[in-house]
Design an enzyme around this catalytic site. Sequence first.
Site, PDB file in Angstrom:
ATOM      1  CB  CYS A 168      -0.993  -0.013   1.158  1.00 16.02           C
ATOM      2  SG  CYS A 168      -0.278   0.178   2.807  1.00 16.02           S
ATOM      3  NE  ARG A 192      -4.720   1.453   1.656  1.00 13.35           N
ATOM      4  CZ  ARG A 192      -4.586   2.233   0.601  1.00 13.35           C
ATOM      5  NH1 ARG A 192      -5.445   2.140  -0.401  1.00 13.35           N
ATOM      6  NH2 ARG A 192      -3.597   3.099   0.526  1.00 13.35           N
ATOM      7  CG  ASP A 230      -5.242   5.187   2.811  1.00 16.47           C
ATOM      8  OD1 ASP A 230      -5.321   4.567   3.891  1.00 16.47           O
ATOM      9  OD2 ASP A 230      -4.285   5.913   2.505  1.00 16.47           O
TER      10      ASP A 230
END
Length: 142
Positions: free
Chosen positions: A7, A13, A112
């Site tokens: 990420c 994440r 996100d």
Amino acid sequence: MKLLFVCTGNTCRSPMAEAIWNAMAAPLGLPHAKSAGLSALPGDPAAANAVSAAREYGGDLTAHRAQPVTEALLQEADRVYCMTPAHLSLLRAACPEFQEKYALLTPAGIPDPYGGDLATYLRTAAAIHGALEEILREVQND
């Protein structure tokens, strides 16, 4: 199969994906996954809400520390799962030699949750968990 999740900052994440995967994979004797960020600040801890959300799926992020994507991590991985199409594009441009390893975790990407409340992180963790269940089925059928 060794997995790497990627990420942006490696605090939300991708660490959740790593922790949830590892919780799912360990009882089956599958290799542990790793995670990294395209703009990670080395040593940053996982976001508090990411720690709580991963815990809902048996993942432990209490000792997680962010790390940047490196050529060594990419080389070691059998598959590299990106959270968004933008992450995938950046990796393809930066390290095209590993193209065959790159994929999106989900077709539309995982938004996100950074800065969001726990409910936002829980939704993100649920989406990640669902995608990981699919990957686990594929790995077990190989």
